[in-house]
Design a protein around this motif. Structure first.
Motif, PDB file in Angstrom:
ATOM      1  N   THR A  15      -6.099   7.037   1.340  1.00  0.00           N
ATOM      2  CA  THR A  15      -7.080   5.961   1.218  1.00  0.00           C
ATOM      3  C   THR A  15      -8.028   6.290   0.064  1.00  0.00           C
ATOM      4  N   PRO A  16      -8.649   5.271  -0.516  1.00  0.00           N
ATOM      5  CA  PRO A  16      -9.593   5.548  -1.603  1.00  0.00           C
ATOM      6  C   PRO A  16     -10.734   6.451  -1.132  1.00  0.00           C
ATOM      7  N   ARG A  17     -11.076   7.396  -1.958  1.00  0.00           N
ATOM      8  CA  ARG A  17     -12.146   8.348  -1.638  1.00  0.00           C
ATOM      9  C   ARG A  17     -13.444   7.603  -1.324  1.00  0.00           C
ATOM     10  N   GLY A  18     -14.033   7.926  -0.172  1.00  0.00           N
ATOM     11  CA  GLY A  18     -15.317   7.361   0.219  1.00  0.00           C
ATOM     12  C   GLY A  18     -15.251   5.972   0.832  1.00  0.00           C
ATOM     13  N   ASP A  19     -14.080   5.407   1.011  1.00  0.00           N
ATOM     14  CA  ASP A  19     -13.920   4.043   1.522  1.00  0.00           C
ATOM     15  C   ASP A  19     -13.726   4.066   3.038  1.00  0.00           C
ATOM     16  N   SER A  20     -14.815   3.892   3.786  1.00  0.00           N
ATOM     17  CA  SER A  20     -14.751   3.965   5.246  1.00  0.00           C
ATOM     18  C   SER A  20     -13.971   2.800   5.849  1.00  0.00           C
ATOM     19  N   VAL A  21     -13.965   1.650   5.180  1.00  0.00           N
ATOM     20  CA  VAL A  21     -13.223   0.493   5.698  1.00  0.00           C
ATOM     21  C   VAL A  21     -11.717   0.768   5.638  1.00  0.00           C
ATOM     22  N   ALA A  22     -11.219   1.189   4.462  1.00  0.00           N
ATOM     23  CA  ALA A  22      -9.791   1.499   4.326  1.00  0.00           C
ATOM     24  C   ALA A  22      -9.393   2.634   5.268  1.00  0.00           C
ATOM     25  N   LEU A  23     -10.257   3.630   5.387  1.00  0.00           N
ATOM     26  CA  LEU A  23      -9.984   4.755   6.279  1.00  0.00           C
ATOM     27  C   LEU A  23      -9.869   4.279   7.726  1.00  0.00           C
ATOM     28  N   GLY A  24     -10.832   3.476   8.166  1.00  0.00           N
ATOM     29  CA  GLY A  24     -10.809   2.956   9.533  1.00  0.00           C
ATOM     30  C   GLY A  24      -9.584   2.102   9.813  1.00  0.00           C
ATOM     31  N   GLU A  25      -9.182   1.308   8.830  1.00  0.00           N
ATOM     32  CA  GLU A  25      -7.997   0.457   9.012  1.00  0.00           C
ATOM     33  C   GLU A  25      -6.745   1.296   9.213  1.00  0.00           C
ATOM     34  N   LYS A  26      -6.592   2.355   8.439  1.00  0.00           N
ATOM     35  CA  LYS A  26      -5.401   3.211   8.573  1.00  0.00           C
ATOM     36  C   LYS A  26      -5.413   3.989   9.888  1.00  0.00           C
ATOM     37  N   ILE A  27      -6.568   4.468  10.287  1.00  0.00           N
ATOM     38  CA  ILE A  27      -6.654   5.165  11.574  1.00  0.00           C
ATOM     39  C   ILE A  27      -6.284   4.204  12.688  1.00  0.00           C
ATOM     40  N   ASN A  28      -6.864   3.008  12.678  1.00  0.00           N
ATOM     41  CA  ASN A  28      -6.547   2.017  13.705  1.00  0.00           C
ATOM     42  C   ASN A  28      -5.079   1.635  13.701  1.00  0.00           C
ATOM     43  N   GLN A  29      -4.471   1.569  12.514  1.00  0.00           N
ATOM     44  CA  GLN A  29      -3.053   1.237  12.438  1.00  0.00           C
ATOM     45  C   GLN A  29      -2.217   2.265  13.191  1.00  0.00           C
ATOM     46  N   ILE A  30      -2.512   3.534  12.986  1.00  0.00           N
ATOM     47  CA  ILE A  30      -1.759   4.579  13.690  1.00  0.00           C
ATOM     48  C   ILE A  30      -2.045   4.540  15.192  1.00  0.00           C
ATOM     49  N   LEU A  31      -3.309   4.329  15.563  1.00  0.00           N
ATOM     50  CA  LEU A  31      -3.646   4.281  16.983  1.00  0.00           C
ATOM     51  C   LEU A  31      -3.010   3.078  17.671  1.00  0.00           C
ATOM     52  N   ALA A  32      -2.879   1.961  16.965  1.00  0.00           N
ATOM     53  CA  ALA A  32      -2.314   0.740  17.537  1.00  0.00           C
ATOM     54  C   ALA A  32      -0.787   0.755  17.574  1.00  0.00           C
ATOM     55  N   GLU A  33      -0.189   1.578  16.733  1.00  0.00           N
ATOM     56  CA  GLU A  33       1.269   1.626  16.628  1.00  0.00           C
ATOM     57  C   GLU A  33       1.771   3.049  16.867  1.00  0.00           C
ATOM     58  N   PRO A  34       1.879   3.454  18.149  1.00  0.00           N
ATOM     59  CA  PRO A  34       2.309   4.836  18.446  1.00  0.00           C
ATOM     60  C   PRO A  34       3.648   5.214  17.804  1.00  0.00           C
ATOM     61  N   ASN A  35       4.576   4.255  17.698  1.00  0.00           N
ATOM     62  CA  ASN A  35       5.856   4.573  17.058  1.00  0.00           C
ATOM     63  C   ASN A  35       5.673   4.910  15.583  1.00  0.00           C
ATOM     64  N   LEU A  36       4.766   4.230  14.910  1.00  0.00           N
ATOM     65  CA  LEU A  36       4.453   4.547  13.519  1.00  0.00           C
ATOM     66  C   LEU A  36       3.896   5.963  13.425  1.00  0.00           C
ATOM     67  N   GLY A  37       2.974   6.293  14.323  1.00  0.00           N
ATOM     68  CA  GLY A  37       2.407   7.641  14.337  1.00  0.00           C
ATOM     69  C   GLY A  37       3.469   8.706  14.527  1.00  0.00           C
ATOM     70  N   ARG A  38       4.409   8.448  15.442  1.00  0.00           N
ATOM     71  CA  ARG A  38       5.493   9.414  15.660  1.00  0.00           C
ATOM     72  C   ARG A  38       6.376   9.525  14.418  1.00  0.00           C
ATOM     73  N   GLN A  39       6.694   8.376  13.800  1.00  0.00           N
ATOM     74  CA  GLN A  39       7.522   8.380  12.591  1.00  0.00           C
ATOM     75  C   GLN A  39       6.843   9.167  11.477  1.00  0.00           C
ATOM     76  N   LEU A  40       5.558   8.947  11.266  1.00  0.00           N
ATOM     77  CA  LEU A  40       4.820   9.694  10.245  1.00  0.00           C
ATOM     78  C   LEU A  40       4.757  11.178  10.602  1.00  0.00           C
ATOM     79  N   GLY A  41       4.610  11.482  11.894  1.00  0.00           N
ATOM     80  CA  GLY A  41       4.598  12.868  12.349  1.00  0.00           C
ATOM     81  C   GLY A  41       5.919  13.570  12.065  1.00  0.00           C
ATOM     82  N   TYR A  42       7.025  12.862  12.289  1.00  0.00           N
ATOM     83  CA  TYR A  42       8.336  13.435  11.955  1.00  0.00           C
ATOM     84  C   TYR A  42       8.445  13.675  10.456  1.00  0.00           C
ATOM     85  N   GLY A  43       7.946  12.726   9.676  1.00  0.00           N
ATOM     86  CA  GLY A  43       7.946  12.895   8.221  1.00  0.00           C
ATOM     87  C   GLY A  43       7.105  14.091   7.798  1.00  0.00           C
ATOM     88  N   ALA A  44       5.970  14.269   8.473  1.00  0.00           N
ATOM     89  CA  ALA A  44       5.093  15.406   8.175  1.00  0.00           C
ATOM     90  C   ALA A  44       5.806  16.723   8.484  1.00  0.00           C
TER      91      ALA A  44
END
Length: 173
Positions: free
Chosen positions: A104-133
Protein backbone atom coordinates in the motif's frame (compact mmCIF):
# COMPACT_ATOMS: atom_id res chain seq x y z
CA UNK A 1 9.07 5.64 11.46
CA UNK A 2 7.43 2.22 11.82
CA UNK A 3 4.03 3.63 10.82
CA UNK A 4 2.10 2.48 13.88
CA UNK A 5 0.06 5.72 13.87
CA UNK A 6 -1.00 4.95 10.30
CA UNK A 7 -2.11 1.49 11.41
CA UNK A 8 -4.03 2.93 14.37
CA UNK A 9 -5.77 5.41 12.02
CA UNK A 10 -6.77 2.54 9.75
CA UNK A 11 -8.11 0.57 12.70
CA UNK A 12 -10.09 3.57 13.97
CA UNK A 13 -11.69 4.02 10.55
CA UNK A 14 -12.32 0.36 9.68
CA UNK A 15 -12.87 -1.09 13.18
CA UNK A 16 -10.69 -4.19 12.96
CA UNK A 17 -8.92 -5.71 15.98
CA UNK A 18 -5.20 -5.15 16.48
CA UNK A 19 -2.50 -6.86 18.48
CA UNK A 20 0.70 -4.82 18.42
CA UNK A 21 4.01 -6.34 19.49
CA UNK A 22 7.04 -4.25 20.37
CA UNK A 23 8.04 -1.22 22.35
CA UNK A 24 9.68 2.09 21.73
CA UNK A 25 9.81 5.76 22.67
CA UNK A 26 6.22 6.41 21.51
CA UNK A 27 4.70 3.38 23.25
CA UNK A 28 2.71 5.32 25.87
CA UNK A 29 1.45 7.97 23.44
CA UNK A 30 0.39 5.33 20.92
CA UNK A 31 -1.34 3.28 23.59
CA UNK A 32 -3.24 6.36 24.80
CA UNK A 33 -4.44 7.22 21.27
CA UNK A 34 -5.34 3.68 20.19
CA UNK A 35 -8.92 2.70 19.38
CA UNK A 36 -10.77 0.54 21.89
CA UNK A 37 -9.91 -3.12 21.64
CA UNK A 38 -6.31 -2.58 20.55
CA UNK A 39 -3.99 -4.84 22.51
CA UNK A 40 -0.40 -3.69 23.07
CA UNK A 41 1.73 -6.75 23.80
CA UNK A 42 5.02 -4.94 24.47
CA UNK A 43 8.29 -6.77 23.96
CA UNK A 44 7.87 -10.48 23.37
CA UNK A 45 10.28 -13.37 23.09
CA UNK A 46 10.96 -14.64 19.59
CA UNK A 47 8.88 -17.73 20.33
CA UNK A 48 5.93 -15.63 21.50
CA UNK A 49 6.17 -13.42 18.40
CA UNK A 50 6.10 -16.49 16.14
CA UNK A 51 3.05 -17.86 17.99
CA UNK A 52 1.27 -14.53 17.52
CA UNK A 53 2.15 -14.60 13.83
CA UNK A 54 0.83 -18.12 13.35
CA UNK A 55 -2.51 -17.09 14.88
CA UNK A 56 -2.80 -13.86 12.89
CA UNK A 57 -4.79 -13.34 9.69
CA UNK A 58 -2.18 -10.87 8.48
CA UNK A 59 0.98 -9.10 9.61
CA UNK A 60 1.13 -5.38 8.89
CA UNK A 61 4.39 -3.51 8.30
CA UNK A 62 3.28 0.09 7.60
CA UNK A 63 6.77 1.57 7.75
CA UNK A 64 7.27 5.19 6.79
CA UNK A 65 11.01 4.83 6.37
CA UNK A 66 12.98 2.60 4.03
CA UNK A 67 13.34 -0.80 5.63
CA UNK A 68 16.28 -3.01 4.67
CA UNK A 69 15.08 -6.63 4.76
CA UNK A 70 12.92 -6.48 7.91
CA UNK A 71 13.04 -9.76 9.80
CA UNK A 72 9.33 -9.47 10.65
CA UNK A 73 8.50 -10.15 6.99
CA UNK A 74 10.75 -13.20 6.87
CA UNK A 75 9.23 -14.56 10.10
CA UNK A 76 5.69 -13.97 8.84
CA UNK A 77 6.46 -15.73 5.56
CA UNK A 78 7.99 -18.65 7.48
CA UNK A 79 4.72 -18.88 9.46
CA UNK A 80 2.65 -18.83 6.24
CA UNK A 81 1.10 -15.50 7.24
CA UNK A 82 0.58 -12.85 4.56
CA UNK A 83 2.10 -9.39 4.98
CA UNK A 84 0.74 -5.98 4.11
CA UNK A 85 3.55 -3.47 3.83
CA UNK A 86 4.29 0.02 2.65
CA UNK A 87 5.31 0.45 -0.95
CA UNK A 88 8.85 1.60 -0.10
CA UNK A 89 12.34 0.24 0.43
CA UNK A 90 13.00 -3.48 0.53
CA UNK A 91 9.34 -4.20 1.29
CA UNK A 92 8.66 -3.77 -2.43
CA UNK A 93 11.23 -6.46 -3.19
CA UNK A 94 10.10 -8.86 -0.47
CA UNK A 95 6.29 -8.67 -0.73
CA UNK A 96 4.81 -9.73 -4.05
CA UNK A 97 1.55 -7.78 -4.30
CA UNK A 98 -1.38 -10.18 -4.53
CA UNK A 99 0.84 -13.26 -4.06
CA UNK A 100 2.44 -13.04 -0.58
CA UNK A 101 0.38 -10.12 0.71
CA UNK A 102 -0.25 -6.56 -0.41
CA UNK A 103 1.67 -3.32 -0.82
CA UNK A 104 0.00 0.00 0.00
CA UNK A 105 1.18 3.58 -0.47
CA UNK A 106 3.37 4.73 2.40
CA UNK A 107 1.36 6.61 5.03
CA UNK A 108 -2.04 5.89 3.41
CA UNK A 109 -4.29 4.66 6.24
CA UNK A 110 -7.31 4.33 3.94
CA UNK A 111 -5.55 1.98 1.47
CA UNK A 112 -4.03 0.09 4.39
CA UNK A 113 -7.41 -0.36 6.09
CA UNK A 114 -9.02 -1.52 2.86
CA UNK A 115 -6.41 -4.24 2.33
CA UNK A 116 -6.60 -5.42 5.93
CA UNK A 117 -10.39 -5.59 5.71
CA UNK A 118 -10.14 -7.47 2.41
CA UNK A 119 -8.08 -10.21 4.03
CA UNK A 120 -10.30 -10.31 7.12
CA UNK A 121 -13.45 -10.52 4.96
CA UNK A 122 -12.05 -13.18 2.64
CA UNK A 123 -10.43 -15.98 4.71
CA UNK A 124 -9.69 -18.00 1.55
CA UNK A 125 -7.73 -15.05 0.14
CA UNK A 126 -5.77 -14.84 3.39
CA UNK A 127 -4.95 -18.54 3.21
CA UNK A 128 -3.93 -18.24 -0.46
CA UNK A 129 -1.63 -15.31 0.31
CA UNK A 130 -0.26 -17.23 3.31
CA UNK A 131 0.59 -20.18 1.07
CA UNK A 132 2.29 -17.77 -1.33
CA UNK A 133 4.24 -16.29 1.58
CA UNK A 134 5.41 -19.73 2.70
CA UNK A 135 6.43 -20.66 -0.86
CA UNK A 136 8.40 -17.40 -1.10
CA UNK A 137 10.12 -18.17 2.19
CA UNK A 138 11.12 -21.67 1.08
CA UNK A 139 12.22 -20.48 -2.37
CA UNK A 140 14.10 -17.32 -1.40
CA UNK A 141 14.74 -16.85 2.30
CA UNK A 142 15.82 -20.05 4.08
CA UNK A 143 19.12 -20.20 5.96
CA UNK A 144 20.44 -22.75 3.48
CA UNK A 145 19.73 -20.48 0.51
CA UNK A 146 21.27 -17.52 2.33
CA UNK A 147 24.42 -19.48 3.11
CA UNK A 148 24.68 -20.70 -0.49
CA UNK A 149 24.35 -17.12 -1.82
CA UNK A 150 26.92 -15.85 0.68
CA UNK A 151 29.40 -18.57 -0.31
CA UNK A 152 28.90 -17.65 -3.98
CA UNK A 153 29.56 -13.99 -3.19
CA UNK A 154 32.77 -14.84 -1.32
CA UNK A 155 33.92 -17.12 -4.14
CA UNK A 156 33.36 -14.36 -6.72
CA UNK A 157 35.10 -11.81 -4.50
CA UNK A 158 38.08 -14.14 -4.02
CA UNK A 159 38.34 -14.80 -7.76
CA UNK A 160 38.23 -11.07 -8.53
CA UNK A 161 40.80 -10.33 -5.83
CA UNK A 162 43.15 -12.99 -7.16
CA UNK A 163 42.71 -11.86 -10.77
CA UNK A 164 43.26 -8.22 -9.84
CA UNK A 165 46.42 -9.08 -7.90
CA UNK A 166 47.94 -11.65 -10.26
CA UNK A 167 47.55 -14.52 -7.80
CA UNK A 168 47.38 -17.94 -9.50
CA UNK A 169 47.48 -20.52 -6.74
CA UNK A 170 44.96 -23.10 -5.52
CA UNK A 171 43.29 -20.65 -3.07
CA UNK A 172 41.80 -18.91 -6.11
CA UNK A 173 40.46 -22.01 -7.82
Amino acid sequence: EKGVRVLLEASSRYKFPLRIAGDGPEFSALKDSAPAGTVFLGNLSREAVLEEMKRSAVIVVPSLWYENCPVVVLEAFACATPVIGSRCGALTEMIEDGVTGFLTPRGDSVALGEKINQILAEPNLGRQLGYGARRAFLGRFTQELGLKRLEEIYKKATLHFCADNGIKDKTCM
